[in-house]
Write an enzyme that holds these catalytic residues in place. Structure first.
Site, PDB file in Angstrom:
ATOM      1  N   GLU A  47       5.696  19.840  -7.361  1.00 15.32           N
ATOM      2  CA  GLU A  47       5.127  20.435  -8.582  1.00 15.32           C
ATOM      3  C   GLU A  47       4.891  19.302  -9.605  1.00 15.32           C
ATOM      4  OE1 GLU A  47       8.154  22.881 -10.350  1.00 15.32           O
ATOM      5  OE2 GLU A  47       6.806  23.823 -11.793  1.00 15.32           O
ATOM      6  N   LYS A  77       0.893  28.907 -11.410  1.00 19.31           N
ATOM      7  CA  LYS A  77       2.276  29.413 -11.305  1.00 19.31           C
ATOM      8  C   LYS A  77       2.468  30.691 -12.125  1.00 19.31           C
ATOM      9  CE  LYS A  77       7.027  27.625 -11.873  1.00 19.31           C
ATOM     10  NZ  LYS A  77       7.791  26.419 -12.267  1.00 19.31           N
ATOM     11  N   CYS A  93       7.443  26.435  -7.219  1.00 19.05           N
ATOM     12  CA  CYS A  93       8.852  26.363  -7.621  1.00 19.05           C
ATOM     13  C   CYS A  93       9.475  27.726  -7.907  1.00 19.05           C
ATOM     14  CB  CYS A  93       9.030  25.393  -8.787  1.00 19.05           C
ATOM     15  SG  CYS A  93      10.718  24.721  -8.833  1.00 19.05           S
ATOM     16  N   VAL A 124      15.842  22.396 -10.156  1.00 24.33           N
ATOM     17  CA  VAL A 124      17.018  21.874 -10.858  1.00 24.33           C
ATOM     18  C   VAL A 124      18.261  22.743 -10.604  1.00 24.33           C
ATOM     19  CG1 VAL A 124      15.753  20.668 -12.670  1.00 24.33           C
ATOM     20  CG2 VAL A 124      16.322  23.074 -12.991  1.00 24.33           C
TER      21      VAL A 124
HETATM   22  C1  ACM Z   1      11.024  25.181 -11.699  1.00 21.35           C
HETATM   23  O1  ACM Z   1      10.366  26.214 -11.582  1.00 21.35           O
HETATM   24  N1  ACM Z   1      10.446  24.017 -11.853  1.00 21.35           N
HETATM   25  C2  ACM Z   1      12.491  25.217 -11.645  1.00 21.35           C
END
Ligand code: ACM
Length: 292
Positions: free
Chosen positions: A38, A109, A142, A169
């Site tokens: 990402e 996203k 992510c 993370v």
């Molecule tokens: C994330 O969505 N970068 C944790």
């Protein structure tokens, strides 16, 4: 089919260096499909809207997408890569799919994580499946993994491989993706980044690496380390993901009790309603006691 990922540690704000590093890493790989992290070209931890404005690019006109197109053509590889996108005055945490023939598709996203909500607009693109010849692929970015509906929709639409650029993370995703793959009988390529981004005294994140490729049976076909760069490629047969049978009498998709699933699309009003009806019952009982 040869599929893989390129895990590395981007430097915040240094798009030239980050794209160059990817060019060098990909130049040594033979694969049909590669997933990058990402926000691979910009880094993750934006501190202001103006930083994002400066670093975000249009897709497909921006320099990063144009370089990826060149790379995809030269290496004859499909690339899925996370990029900060600028479009119509808005900013999206997007992923591009770039084909060797120069086609570009974009996914924005849907589920923004934490401080991303300060800078990015939630995605407005549908969960799309792309037939790239050797496989049908879906894309999520992510934190989308945390919402099982995303993998489910992509799988229902025929995705055999979920391409998953990430900057993880929290410690859950790598294990959870095993279940996502198992419950949908799909492959998933999660490409995470590594390193620590420390932008100021209050803004510091450590990314968890451990990029991985998981099979429809939930097998971890390869997983990289928590730190450092890693390029991994494995050979898979994507079509095995079309078989959704679990036992002779169970099919993952046919067995779904969609007649009982209607509540899925409702807001979570059920619990407060139950509580308040419980409260009403308590009140009724106390009235009875008071009346007695
Ligand atoms: C994330 O969505 N970068 C944790």
């Amino acid at each position: 089919m040869q599929v893989g990922f390129v895990q590395f540690n981007p430097t915040f704000g240094d798009k030239t260096a980050n794209v160059k590093r990817i060019m060098n890493l990909v130049a040594r790989v033979n694969a049909d499909l590669l997933v990058l992290p990402e926000l691979f070209n910009t880094g993750y931890l934006f501190l202001s809207a103006s930083e994002l404005e400066e670093l975000a690019e249009e897709i497909p006109a921006g320099a990063t997408t144009r370089t990826l197109k060149r790379l995809a053509e030269e290496r004859e590889v499909y690339l899925v890569a996370g990029i900060a996108e600028r479009a119509d005055g808005k900013f999206y945490n997007s992923a591009v799919l770039v084909s060797p023939s120069g086609d570009v598709n974009v996914y924005r996203k849907a589920h923004l994580f934490d401080e991303e909500k300060r800078w990015f607009t939630p995605g407005d693109t549908p969960f799309e499946v792309y037939d790239i010849g050797l496989a049908k692929i879906g894309i999520m970015v992510c934190f989308d993994w945390f919402f099982p509906e995303v993998t489910r929709i992509l799988s229902l639409k025929g995705a055999e491989i979920i391409c998953h650029p990430a900057n993880l993370v929290l410690p859950y995703c790598q294990n959870a993706m095993i279940t996502r793959c198992l419950e949908n009988h799909v492959f998933a390529i999660t490409c995470n980044r590594t390193g620590i981004e420390e932008r100021d005294i209050n803004s510091r994140l450590r990314f968890t690496g451990r990029s991985q490729i998981v099979s429809p049976e939930g097998g971890v076909l390869t997983q990289s380390g928590e730190i450092g760069e890693a390029v991994r490629v494995v050979t898979i047969e994507p079509s095995i993901a079309q078989n959704k049978s679990v036992t002779t009498h169970n099919d993952l998709f046919d067995d779904r009790r969609t007649d009982l699933f209607g509540d899925l699309l409702k807001s979570p009003i059920v619990l407060p309603a139950t509580l308040s009806s419980g409260q009403m019952e308590l009140e009724r009982k106390s009235r009875e006691i008071a009346d007695a």
